[in-house]
Each structure stands twice: as C-alpha cells, then as structure tokens.
Design an enzyme around this catalytic site. Structure first.
Site, PDB file in Angstrom:
ATOM      1  N   CYS A 122       0.836  -1.209   0.000  1.00  0.00           N
ATOM      2  CA  CYS A 122       0.000   0.000   0.000  1.00  0.00           C
ATOM      3  C   CYS A 122       0.872   1.261   0.000  1.00  0.00           C
ATOM      4  CB  CYS A 122      -0.990  -0.064   1.151  1.00  0.00           C
ATOM      5  SG  CYS A 122      -2.437   0.938   0.827  1.00  0.00           S
ATOM      6  N   HIS A 171      -3.298  -5.055   1.785  1.00  0.00           N
ATOM      7  CA  HIS A 171      -2.670  -5.285   3.104  1.00  0.00           C
ATOM      8  C   HIS A 171      -2.708  -6.762   3.501  1.00  0.00           C
ATOM      9  CE1 HIS A 171      -2.264  -1.125   4.784  1.00  0.00           C
ATOM     10  NE2 HIS A 171      -3.129  -0.860   3.818  1.00  0.00           N
ATOM     11  N   GLU A 208      -1.021  -8.257   5.624  1.00  0.00           N
ATOM     12  CA  GLU A 208      -0.743  -8.430   7.059  1.00  0.00           C
ATOM     13  C   GLU A 208      -2.015  -8.304   7.897  1.00  0.00           C
ATOM     14  OE1 GLU A 208      -0.356  -5.791   5.340  1.00  0.00           O
ATOM     15  OE2 GLU A 208      -0.783  -4.018   6.542  1.00  0.00           O
TER      16      GLU A 208
HETATM   17  N1  GLN Z   1      -3.680   6.284   0.584  1.00  0.00           N
HETATM   18  C1  GLN Z   1      -2.526   6.094   1.389  1.00  0.00           C
HETATM   19  C2  GLN Z   1      -1.354   6.912   0.879  1.00  0.00           C
HETATM   20  O1  GLN Z   1      -1.414   7.507  -0.158  1.00  0.00           O
HETATM   21  C3  GLN Z   1      -2.118   4.653   1.459  1.00  0.00           C
HETATM   22  C4  GLN Z   1      -3.099   3.905   2.286  1.00  0.00           C
HETATM   23  C5  GLN Z   1      -2.561   2.669   2.938  1.00  0.00           C
HETATM   24  O2  GLN Z   1      -1.348   2.440   3.052  1.00  0.00           O
HETATM   25  N2  GLN Z   1      -3.453   1.882   3.429  1.00  0.00           N
HETATM   26  O3  GLN Z   1      -0.361   6.960   1.530  1.00  0.00           O
END
Ligand code: GLN
Length: 193
Positions: free
Chosen positions: A79, A174, A176
């Site tokens: 992410c 994610h 995890e």
């Molecule tokens: N939208 C977040 C960002 O741009 C990322 C979200 C996440 O890691 N769950 O950093």
C-alpha cells in the site's frame, strides 16, 4: 532463519512483524539507517505515504534504502509502502524509486475508502485458492515497466494490484491484516534466496 526488517516510522508495521514471527522469521523494527545492517529482506508497510516519506527523509533513510534496493536486497512495499518503492507516484513526493511502476494514489476515491476482493495469484502456494485482499485507500498500479511481472489484477476492472521485479515486490493491499500468510511466505522465499 531470515532476518526481516520492517520500516517502523508509521502505519501497519506491528501487524507485519506479528506475521513474520509466527512464520519463524527474525523480524525487527527499522527506524534509523543503522537498523538496516544485516537484513535479508525489508518490508515497507502501509500507512500514509506523505508522512512516511517525510519521516524517511528526516531520518536520512532514503540513500541507504536506495542503495540496498539497487544492491539486490529483497524489498516488499504494501500500500503506502508500494508508493514509496515506486519510481513514479505522479507528484513530487520523495520516493525510493526502485520499482519500475507508476502508481495512482487513492485510486478508488473517497467514496470507496476500503473494500475486499478475491485475487487469483499463481505464484502463491495453493494457487487455486484465491487470496482475500484488503484494500484501504489503496493505490492502483497504472503502468509497469518491461521487467515487472504482474502477480495479480482486480477481477472487475483488471487494475494491477500486485507486482514483482526480481527481488522487489509491491502490493496495493494489506496481506498483514488477514490470516492468509501466503504473501509473507512468498516474500520469505525471496529473502531466503
Ligand atoms: N492512501 C494512502 C497513501 O497515499 C495509502 C493507504 C494505505 O497504506 N493503506 O499513503
């Protein structure tokens, strides 16, 4: 036993450490350049990419992280960590810039903050069993370079959500946060070489 660091500046680092330890890896928190010594792999967790990027700059982590990525250390960004690892996030946010992808941050808009989806991922063990992926304000991968292998697409939109470029891995979701540890096991297999 693989020694895996988890960047612990902000975000979901504890959850990654918990999964890694359950799998028998030696997991440690990384906050400073000296915490990077002697690792077999490093996870960049999800969180808030602007915050993590700013803290990584403050703690002088960008140069050592770029050197380790260039030197072949297995790195996995989930992410916000994927955003950090990417070469292009569409703005001037400082990035590690090792994974040859372009990402679109918050690609699913504010209407859809989070959702789950079943992914078909052929590189995992038991590939016939889909992987239930949790997306939270997730980025989408909008371009992949010639050396990047797509590991998973979203079924309905075909959006790219998991990639691998040799020793570098990125997932928009994610792993995890679920009980399915197959992505962690796959990353450990890269780190154990
Ligand atoms: N939208 C977040 C960002 O741009 C990322 C979200 C996440 O890691 N769950 O950093």
């Amino acid at each position: 036993m693989a020694r895996i660091g988890v960047l612990a500046l902000q975000g979901a680092f504890r959850e990654h450490i918990r999964v890694l330890r359950r799998l028998g890896a030696k997991a440690s928190e990384v906050r400073l350049p000296q915490h990077l010594a002697g690792l077999d792999g490093l996870i960049l967790p999800g969180g808030e990419s602007t915050t993590v990027s700013k803290l990584a700059a403050d703690y002088q982590l960008f140069d050592p992280l770029r050197e380790l990525a260039a030197g072949g250390l297995p790195l996995w960004g989930t992410c916000a960590g994927l955003i950090l690892l990417a070469c292009d996030a569409g703005d001037d946010l400082p990035l590690i810039g090792a994974l040859d992808v372009r990402v679109k941050r918050n690609a699913f808009g504010s209407q859809v903050d989070s959702f789950e989806a079943d992914l078909a991922v052929s590189v995992l063990t038991e590939p016939e069993r889909s992987f239930r992926a949790v997306f939270i304000r997730a980025p989408l991968i909008s371009y992949v370079g010639p050396d990047v292998k797509v590991l998973a697409n979203l079924e309905d939109t075909n959006g790219i959500v998991a990639v691998q470029q040799g020793h570098l891995m990125g997932t928009a979701f994610h792993p995890e946060l679920t009980d399915d540890d197959r992505f962690h096991r796959y990353f450990l297999s890269l780190a154990e070489g």
